[in-house]
Design a protein around this motif. Sequence first.
Motif, PDB file in Angstrom:
ATOM      1  N   ALA A 123      49.585  60.397   6.445  1.00 21.04           N
ATOM      2  CA  ALA A 123      48.875  59.292   7.081  1.00 21.04           C
ATOM      3  C   ALA A 123      49.078  58.052   6.217  1.00 21.04           C
ATOM      4  CB  ALA A 123      47.400  59.621   7.222  1.00 21.04           C
ATOM      5  N   ILE A 124      49.829  57.083   6.735  1.00 17.79           N
ATOM      6  CA  ILE A 124      50.237  55.908   5.960  1.00 17.79           C
ATOM      7  C   ILE A 124      49.286  54.749   6.235  1.00 17.79           C
ATOM      8  CG2 ILE A 124      52.148  54.367   5.459  1.00 17.79           C
ATOM      9  CD1 ILE A 124      53.614  56.843   5.360  1.00 17.79           C
ATOM     10  N   GLU A 125      48.902  54.067   5.171  1.00 21.56           N
ATOM     11  CA  GLU A 125      48.021  52.910   5.303  1.00 21.56           C
ATOM     12  C   GLU A 125      48.688  51.822   6.158  1.00 21.56           C
ATOM     13  OE1 GLU A 125      45.049  52.937   4.353  1.00 21.56           O
ATOM     14  OE2 GLU A 125      44.795  54.114   2.525  1.00 21.56           O
ATOM     15  N   ALA A 161      46.542  60.171   3.101  1.00 21.54           N
ATOM     16  CA  ALA A 161      46.328  61.615   3.012  1.00 21.54           C
ATOM     17  C   ALA A 161      47.579  62.353   3.460  1.00 21.54           C
ATOM     18  CB  ALA A 161      45.131  62.046   3.861  1.00 21.54           C
ATOM     19  N   ILE A 162      47.712  63.592   2.999  1.00 20.96           N
ATOM     20  CA  ILE A 162      48.766  64.501   3.440  1.00 20.96           C
ATOM     21  C   ILE A 162      48.091  65.728   4.038  1.00 20.96           C
ATOM     22  CG2 ILE A 162      50.718  65.936   2.749  1.00 20.96           C
ATOM     23  CD1 ILE A 162      51.237  63.973   0.488  1.00 20.96           C
ATOM     24  N   THR A 196      46.529  65.587  18.096  1.00 24.48           N
ATOM     25  CA  THR A 196      46.483  65.941  16.675  1.00 24.48           C
ATOM     26  C   THR A 196      46.475  64.691  15.805  1.00 24.48           C
ATOM     27  OG1 THR A 196      47.617  68.054  17.058  1.00 24.48           O
ATOM     28  CG2 THR A 196      47.719  67.144  14.829  1.00 24.48           C
ATOM     29  N   LEU A 197      47.333  63.736  16.109  1.00 24.24           N
ATOM     30  CA  LEU A 197      47.386  62.500  15.329  1.00 24.24           C
ATOM     31  C   LEU A 197      46.090  61.702  15.460  1.00 24.24           C
ATOM     32  CD1 LEU A 197      51.049  61.347  16.114  1.00 24.24           C
ATOM     33  CD2 LEU A 197      50.223  62.484  14.049  1.00 24.24           C
ATOM     34  N   ALA A 203      43.448  60.849  12.428  1.00 21.44           N
ATOM     35  CA  ALA A 203      43.068  59.457  12.167  1.00 21.44           C
ATOM     36  C   ALA A 203      41.556  59.302  12.179  1.00 21.44           C
ATOM     37  CB  ALA A 203      43.714  58.546  13.212  1.00 21.44           C
ATOM     38  N   LEU A 204      40.884  59.962  13.105  1.00 21.21           N
ATOM     39  CA  LEU A 204      39.427  59.893  13.180  1.00 21.21           C
ATOM     40  C   LEU A 204      38.793  60.494  11.933  1.00 21.21           C
ATOM     41  CD1 LEU A 204      37.003  59.138  15.005  1.00 21.21           C
ATOM     42  CD2 LEU A 204      37.124  61.456  15.945  1.00 21.21           C
ATOM     43  N   LEU A 205      39.306  61.630  11.481  1.00 20.16           N
ATOM     44  CA  LEU A 205      38.767  62.279  10.284  1.00 20.16           C
ATOM     45  C   LEU A 205      38.960  61.412   9.042  1.00 20.16           C
ATOM     46  CD1 LEU A 205      40.012  65.940  10.910  1.00 20.16           C
ATOM     47  CD2 LEU A 205      37.642  65.138  11.007  1.00 20.16           C
TER      48      LEU A 205
END
Length: 280
Positions: free
Chosen positions: A185-187, A195-196, A215-216, A220-222
């Motif tokens: 997950a890229i800023e 995160a990975i 899934t994506l 992102a929500l988490l």
Amino acid sequence: MRRAIGLSLRIGVSGFAVSLLRVSRWRGEPVTVLAEHAFAPSGDHPFDAIANALRALLGEQEIGGWPVSIVLADDLTRLWRVVPPPDAARLADIEAAAGFRFQSLYGESPSAWQISGDWSATQPFFAAAVPRALLAVLGKVAEEFKLHIVGIEPHFITAYNRWRRGLKPGAWFGLVHDHLLTLAAIEADGKSIRAIRALPMPAGQGADQYWLGQTLKREALLLDMEAPELLQVCGAAPAAWSKPVTNPAHIACAVLDQAQQASSGGLSTMALMARCGSAV
């Protein structure tokens, strides 16, 4: 086998198979599969099983003196994010923080793992760990066959380092191997990873565009992030992911290593893993 200038070896290692490639930078076939060996995983002695498989793989090759890069399947390694303590002043402080975080995440003592990272005392960074017993096995086998190890990396790190300069703003990065999607997950600035995540993929046709989009968005929500506009992926991604987006529930996906895959000549998944990170 005599080594010409520009030739090197790459070995892919998982818990059930190993693959040996010859890589040429300047002449002949860019990638040649020299040997592959599948084996039954061993719960009691997994690294002994890997060592025996490597000996079977290398035993019929004349490769003494060759340089070799080793790519490890992600399930043999650990990757995690570390937030340095506010009072960190020495490298030892940061290493200790990485060890404490490792133990809290995985419930294992860090003493049995070789930990490395992009160390920083001022901002979060990612660390990687490889079992010391596995490194010892790899070193011993390399010594037996007179190979010079020039690098050992987890599959995900090899892939990310290869492709990160091609990532677009608003995109996340993914690697698919052995029915596992390892997701970065890229800023929003496109310069750092939040995160990975290692996410098992459903079997058969279950990993379709809808599954990918959901899934994506869930990840992102988490993470309290905006969902990515695009997933840039490499490895054995399902072909359906890169179809044109026609549903708001879907997220666009682009295959980074499409040219490499097209020229792979039907390489096995283990050979593709061993090849990962190579510029050819």
